[in-house]
Each structure stands twice: as structure tokens, then as C-alpha cells.
Design a protein around this motif. Structure first.
Motif, mmCIF file in Angstrom:
data_model
loop_
_atom_site.group_PDB
_atom_site.id
_atom_site.type_symbol
_atom_site.label_atom_id
_atom_site.label_comp_id
_atom_site.label_asym_id
_atom_site.label_seq_id
_atom_site.Cartn_x
_atom_site.Cartn_y
_atom_site.Cartn_z
ATOM 1 N N ILE B 7 48.596 21.010 30.944
ATOM 2 C CA ILE B 7 47.823 19.789 31.175
ATOM 3 C C ILE B 7 46.407 19.991 30.668
ATOM 4 N N MET B 11 45.620 24.603 33.605
ATOM 5 C CA MET B 11 46.590 23.984 34.497
ATOM 6 C C MET B 11 47.903 23.780 33.762
ATOM 7 N N ARG B 13 51.943 22.008 34.245
ATOM 8 C CA ARG B 13 52.841 21.227 35.086
ATOM 9 C C ARG B 13 54.272 21.696 34.849
ATOM 10 N N MET B 29 49.628 27.017 43.741
ATOM 11 C CA MET B 29 50.034 25.632 43.636
ATOM 12 C C MET B 29 48.802 24.753 43.784
ATOM 13 N N LEU B 30 48.561 23.874 42.789
ATOM 14 C CA LEU B 30 47.384 23.009 42.839
ATOM 15 C C LEU B 30 47.730 21.642 43.401
ATOM 16 N N ALA B 31 48.910 21.150 43.036
ATOM 17 C CA ALA B 31 49.326 19.832 43.521
ATOM 18 C C ALA B 31 50.793 19.644 43.211
ATOM 19 N N TYR B 32 51.449 18.702 43.924
ATOM 20 C CA TYR B 32 52.826 18.412 43.574
ATOM 21 C C TYR B 32 53.180 16.984 43.925
ATOM 22 N N THR B 33 54.198 16.470 43.233
ATOM 23 C CA THR B 33 54.745 15.163 43.567
ATOM 24 C C THR B 33 56.235 15.350 43.826
ATOM 25 N N VAL B 36 59.366 18.741 47.142
ATOM 26 C CA VAL B 36 59.367 20.114 46.647
ATOM 27 C C VAL B 36 59.158 21.056 47.827
ATOM 28 N N HIS B 37 59.931 22.154 47.832
ATOM 29 C CA HIS B 37 59.811 23.118 48.934
ATOM 30 C C HIS B 37 59.302 24.457 48.427
ATOM 31 N N PHE B 38 58.462 25.044 49.234
ATOM 32 C CA PHE B 38 57.909 26.352 48.893
ATOM 33 C C PHE B 38 58.336 27.341 49.964
ATOM 34 N N MET B 73 52.000 21.329 39.857
ATOM 35 C CA MET B 73 50.941 21.818 38.973
ATOM 36 C C MET B 73 50.456 23.157 39.492
#
Lengths: 254, 217, 202
Positions: B7, B11, B13, B29-33, B36-38, B73
């Protein structure tokens, strides 16, 4: 030596007016007043005066535009005519135009703004909200990336947001429930890594992201926390003291 | 399904879906849509034996397993992010703490550097402060590396060996032999050297990734 | 990152700045005199400015870099060029270097008391945290600079440490710029978009 390219030499006349000089420096064509954060000015040409917000003659301007006593000691007003260069830690620098709008941004990353804008403290600690019409300049670690809700963002990677509702805290339950997650939530071992806690954005608007925030605005965050201690009574302070002690002990063991 | 997408220079994606799971460095992890599981992972797809090997090797960077449906991201502390695609059984050699994210489909291993380049390999690890073990990724898939400053990809051919400062070395791939060399007389090594006393020599057919800095992560 | 192609010639570069090379190269630490003669060495000792350059000779391409900082190339045509020695990445072998005392300047940036002076015809490569910006100074347009953002300058410039009361009271108090540099005359000043450590309280 190769290649022998000479850098562009700028003069007071050829520096860009209210535009970026490089990706990492911005030039304000000052003719009047701008609010600027201390320590973010790297050079200037012309006749420019810098005044503390507390200095008497600025009272009216501050009363109208600067509504953040928590940060007032970090800010000054640059006044006069000339070219003023702004930069911050080698971060990427961008200018933003608001037209009767609002945008909230990480306090440590806001470099300067025109008096057409009003500054207020955000509900989210460590963030400032700009309201009105005018231009402001902000820094980001790496280029800014714009995303639209719905999205969950790591608090450290959040630079700001515009038009959408303030974010809510989101906790990843399964992550917290894991063996390590549980240990972390109980003892705060190793601090937070970001995977168990995000800012959750919903609704219409734009979220601004950066690669990460590093130590840079720890000072601003600390001041925010200190500012909130004022509302606590003796029992609250004792409990906080206990929590901090336990956390410190865990950090030492780690 | 689209692959890793840069990106910005700092960064990346990564799409997540069924059959498209990844392991990532924790805290990156910066962000997610999406959904999603961590999950924290100490084995990073290597199984218990691998994890033990890694622990012994000191190549122990905390990883997490990312599953679900959406996109995430990743980035870390303003470090540059470089995407590397592996195919046809290629192997990438890289220090574990430089691995930002990699496909779960890639085989992860730990290699004792002494296996490659003999005693020189051992010294290389010691000199560059990286320990004697390095992580290997093999198979078809993508990964992303962290570097201080933008990464430079230098091709190595049998006719064109490359010398690299061990501190600036990031990773390499292909059929390369690495060995530690000295480009100065022994006299210069004692005390006040030029700072370039040891160099990593890469010979063979492949690519070496170099960062413009001597800083570790 | 700076790529230098060498065909048997010699350059001088910052110690430890070699990132990679192909071809054949030899690296030699400069002697105690650093190519400046005994007088130069004595001045450096007094000034606390370490000799930070090595000689590189060879055939091929050598890649130089330091701490992922940006590299700016400055062509010199006989004018004097002043730079913090830590910001000097490389220079043509035929350029001369010396020491220049600058009084309080160095203290402000935590760099010791002296600056390296480069003279002759050739190219100098300087390091900066973020790309350096070159700013022209003329008698009509003097320039004020935050000492921590200063990298280098060239030409006939007078440099004053200004403790402007207005600037100091507003920006100072240990965290910001309590002094500024003011440049007057004819020349070019190079600034970086970041601040170095080191605080000067005057």
C-alpha cells in the motif's frame, strides 16, 4: 562519483508557497498568523515573530481558536511575513484543506494550522480535533493511507479520522482467552501488542492510517493521563498506584 | 485471489480466506476488515519439534496465526516492507526477526549457518549479531520482510560475486554459497579497523537483499 | 544509498559505510593524519573531531550508506564547503579536507567543537535524516535555521548563534530550539527535515 546531480537550491522567492518542498518538509507562505507546534520549524526567511500562547496580545486569537489547555504549552503563534519551513522527525508531511469540516488527528503529529480552524481536544486521549475552514499540516510515519469504515485499526497505526463517528474500543475475545492472552490481560506482560485491542470505526467517513507511532507522542499521552488524574479521589489514586506497581513488577520479571 | 499488495513503502495488505492463512509477527497488525482471527503461535507452522529447534537456535520471534475472511494490513515501527514471492521450491534464507508475515503454505525451517560456508558461516552469525541460525522459507507463496530503509535487490551470478556488509545483509535466495572474507590486511583488523574488516561474500546464482543501514531490528 | 563506480581511482568515505560491492576493492583506514598532515591531526585531536574517513580503491561498484539516511550530492567548484564530519559520507579523492572551528555551533548539535571543511573541485556526498533541502542566502534574504536541522553550508557566509529573546522564550525551556543560527552573506545552507539530538542552552 556517479551520478553528479546537484540538488535544487531554493531561495526565499522560489520556495513553494503553502506546499510541500519535499515529501518530508512543508513551506508556509506566512502573511499574518499561523499556529505552530514548538520544535517543528527547521528554517525561515523573512520577518517572523514567534509568541507563546500565554503572551497577552494573543488572548483574543487563542480564545477564539485554541481550546486545548492541555497542549497550549506546546504551541506558539508565528506572526509576520516570510517563508517558514516545517518538518518533523523525517516523517512524511502533508497538508489538508478543510471546508467547513472536521478532522481529528494525533496531537503529536499536528505541526501547524491556520486561524480559520478551531482546535479542540478529542474525546479520545492524545487526539485533537480541527473544525472549520482552512489548512493544516500534519506528519505521519510513512505515507498516509486512507481507508473507509468498517475497519478496525491498531491504536498505534491510527493517525486520525474525518467525518465518521469517534471510534469504539474493540477487544478480541478469543485472543484474550488464549493462554498468553490471559496472562497478558492479567499481568500486562510485555505491554500490549495490538492484536487484542483495536479502535473500531463504523459509519460514513475516512480513517487516516500510518505505519506506526513510536515514542514520539508518549509525552502527549502521558500528559493526557496526568490530566485525567485530577478527577480521582484518594481511593482512586491508591488503586491506580496499586495497578501501576503490579504492572511495573511484571515488566521487571519479563 | 490477489496476493500481497504494497500500500505504501511501509505497509502491506494481505488477503485472508479459506486456504489463504498466514503467520505474522505479533504486534505488526495495523488494521483489518472482515472477520479475521488472530491466535498467538509459538510454533509458527513448524510443529513442536520445529519450535524446540527454534528455541534452541535463539530464532524465537513471537508469531501469530491469522485466519478467517477479510484483509489485514501489516507494518512495524515505520520500517520498510518488501514483498518477496517464492515459487518452484525456492528457499529464502532470512533472520526470523525480519519476517513480517508469510503464507502458512510455506514450509518454515531453521538452519544452522555452519551448514553453509563452513566455519565462515559460523563467524558470520557471530559477527552480525544474528546468532548462528537463520530461518528458511520454502515452497510456493509470498512473504514480507522488514528493513531499515528501502531494500536493494542485488543479483549474484557466477561471474559476478557480491560482497556485503554483514550488518546490512537482510536475506538471500537461490543457490548461493556465503562465506566470510576479509578485504584488509590482518594488521588493520587489530584495534582501529576501517569498520569493513569482515565482509560476507556471496557466490553462485541468486539474489541477495541488502538494506542501506547497519541497524538491526 | 550511494553507488560509486570506480575504475582504479580512489575515493574517501565514512568508516563503516560500505554496504556492498562487486568487483575488486581495497579498504584502507586513513593514517592518524587523515591526509591533512600533522597539523591537521593535531587540530582534530584538540577539536575532539575523530577522523572518520577511510580510503576505497578498486575496480567495480561500491555501495555506501549509513543508518538509512538520505544521500545528497554536492558539486564543488572551488568554493569552501562545511559539513559535520558525521554527515560526510564520501568525497572525491582529489578534494582536500581540513578542520574548521566554529565556536558554539558544534555544541548545539552535540558534535564537538569543529566541522570538516572541504575544498577543491569534485563531488561531496552528504548524509541527512530525510532528503536535504538546499536554501540560498543572499545579503537581502538572510536565513534562520534550527541548529538541530543544520547539515552543511557553502560559500561566503557569516554564521551567528542568535539567542533571540523572542525565539528563546517561546521555543526554549530545554525541549525546543533555544537558539537559532542566522546566516548572512552569499551561499547555500543545507537543512534536514528532522532534528538531531543535543540541546544547547545559552
Amino acid at each position: 562519483m556517479t551520478p553528479p546531480t546537484s540538488p535544487t537550491v531554493y531561495s526565499a522567492a522560489t520556495l513553494p508557497a503553502n506546499d510541500n518542498v519535499t515529501a518530508y518538509a512543508f513551506c508556509v507562505d506566512l502573511d499574518g498568523q499561523w499556529f505552530a507546534q514548538k520544535g517543528k520549524m527547521i528554517a525561515y526567511y523573512g520577518d517572523i515573530r514567534f509568541q507563546a500562547l500565554s503572551s497577552g496580545p494573543l488572548d483574543a486569537l487563542v480564545a477564539a481558536n485554541f481550546h486545548s489547555p492541555l497542549y497550549s504549552q506546546d504551541w506558539i503563534v508565528a506572526q509576520g511575513r516570510g517563508k517558514l519551513l516545517l518538518a518533523d522527525r523525517g516523517f512524511d508531511v502533508n497538508s489538508y484543506d478543510l471546508d467547513d469540516g472536521n478532522l481529528t488527528i494525533r496531537a503529536g503529529n499536528l505541526l501547524a494550522f491556520e486561524p480559520g480552524l478551531e482546535l479542540k481536544q478529542s474525546i479520545i486521549p492524545g487526539f485533537l480535533t480541527l473544525i472549520g475552514t482552512g489548512r493544516f499540516v500534519a506528519a505521519s510515519n510513512g505515507p498516509v493511507h486512507f481507508v473507509e469504515p468498517p475497519i478496525r485499526v491498531d491504536p498505534q497505526a491510527l493517525l486520525g479520522w474525518a467525518d465518521c463517528p469517534s471510534p469504539a474500543h474493540h477487544y478480541d475475545h478469543s485472543y484474550m482467552r488464549g493462554v498468553i492472552g490471559a496472562a497478558r490481560s492479567m499481568f500486562g506482560i510485555g505491554g500490549t501488542s495490538g492484536e487484542e485491542h483495536q479502535f473500531d470505526f463504523t459509519g460514513q467517513g475516512t480513517v487516516l492510517m500510518q505505519s506506526s507511532e513510536v515514542v514520539a507522542d508518549e509525552d502527549a499521552l502521558l500528559r493526557d493521563l496526568e490530566g485525567q488524574i485530577g478527577v480521582l479521589g484518594v481511593s482512586g489514586l491508591q488503586r491506580l498506584h496499586h495497578t501501576i506497581g503490579r504492572r511495573l513488577a511484571a515488566e521487571r520479571q519479563d | 485471489m490477489p496476493g500481497y499488495q504494497s500500500i505504501t513503502s511501509k505497509m502491506v495488505r494481505v488477503p485472508i480466506g479459506p486456504g489463504q492463512e498466514v503467520y505474522s509477527r505479533r504486534g505488526a497488525m495495523l488494521a483489518y476488515t472482515g472477520r479475521v482471527h488472530f491466535a498467538p503461535s509459538t510454533t509458527a507452522g513448524q510443529g513442536i519439534a520445529g519450535a524446540l529447534g527454534r528455541a534452541v537456535a535463539g530464532e524465537r520471534t513471537e508469531m501469530m496465526h491469522v485466519t478467517g475472511q477479510g484483509s489485514v494490513m501489516f507494518g512495524k515501527a515505520g520500517l520498510h516492507v518488501t514483498v518477496v514471492e517464492l515459487s518452484g521450491g525456492d528457499t529464502l534464507y532470512v533472520e526470523a526477526d525480519r519476517l513480517l508475515v508469510h503464507d502458512a503454505s510455506l514450509r518454515v525451517g531453521t538452519m544452522f549457518l555452519g551448514e553453509q560456508g563452513g566455519i565462515g558461516g559460523v563467524i558470520r552469525g557471530a559477527v552480525s549479531g544474528q546468532g548462528l541460525f537463520t530461518t528458511t522459507l520454502t515452497g510456493d507463496g509470498s512473504c514480507a520482510l522488514l528493513t531499515h530503509g528501502g531494500v536493494m535487490e542485488m543479483p549474484v551470478t557466477p561471474q559476478r560475486p557480491v560482497h556485503v556488509d554483514p550488518q546490512a545483509y537482510v536475506a538471500h535466495r537461490g543457490r548461493l554459497q556465503n562465506k566470510l572474507t576479509t578485504a584488509v590486511g590482518l594488521r588493520d583488523l587489530i584495534g582501529r579497523g576501517s569498520g569493513e574488516a569482515f565482509q560476507l561474500q556471496l557466490v553462485g546464482d541468486g539474489v541477495v537483499y541488502v538494506q542501506p543501514s547497519e541497524r538491526k531490528i | 544509498m550511494l553507488a560509486v563506480e570506480l575504475a582504479g581511482d580512489t575515493i574517501r568515505a565514512l568508516n563503516g559505510s560500505m554496504v556492498a560491492y562487486d568487483g575488486r576493492m581495497t579498504f584502507k583506514r586513513q593514517g592518524i593524519s587523515g591526509g591533512e598532515g600533522l597539523r591537521g591531526a593535531l587540530k582534530r585531536r584538540i577539536a575532539g573531531e575523530g577522523m572518520t574517513l577511510m580510503e576505497i580503491t578498486g575496480q567495480g561498484t561500491v555501495y555506501l550508506a549509513s543508518e538509512a539516511t538520505e544521500v545528497t550530492l554536492v558539486p564543488l567548484n572551488g568554493e569552501a564547503f562545511f559539513v559535520e564530519s558525521e554527515s560526510l559520507l564520501a568525497l572525491d579523492g582529489r578534494l582536500r579536507t581540513g578542520v574548521q572551528f566554529v565556536g558554539l555551533r558544534g555544541m548545539g548539535t552535540g558534535q564537538g567543537l569543529a566541522t570538516t571543511k572541504v575544498e577543491g573541485h569534485g563531488t561531496v556526498a552528504i548524509l541527512s535524516d530525510g532528503p536535504a533541502i538546499a536554501l540560498e542566502v543572499t545579503p537581502q534574504t538572510p536565513l534562520s535555521v534550527d541548529p538541530h536541522a543544520y547539515v552543511a553550508h557553502s560559500g561566503q557566509l557569516r554564521q551567528d548563534v542568535v539567542t533571540d529573546v523572542n525565539w528563546r522564550t517561546v521555543l526554549g525551556q530545554g525541549s525546543g530550539e533555544s537558539v537559532q543560527f542566522r546566516y548572512q552573506g552569499h551561499g547555500v545552507v543545507y537543512v534536514q527535515p528532522a532534528e538531531r539530538g543535543g540541546i544547547l542552552e545559552v
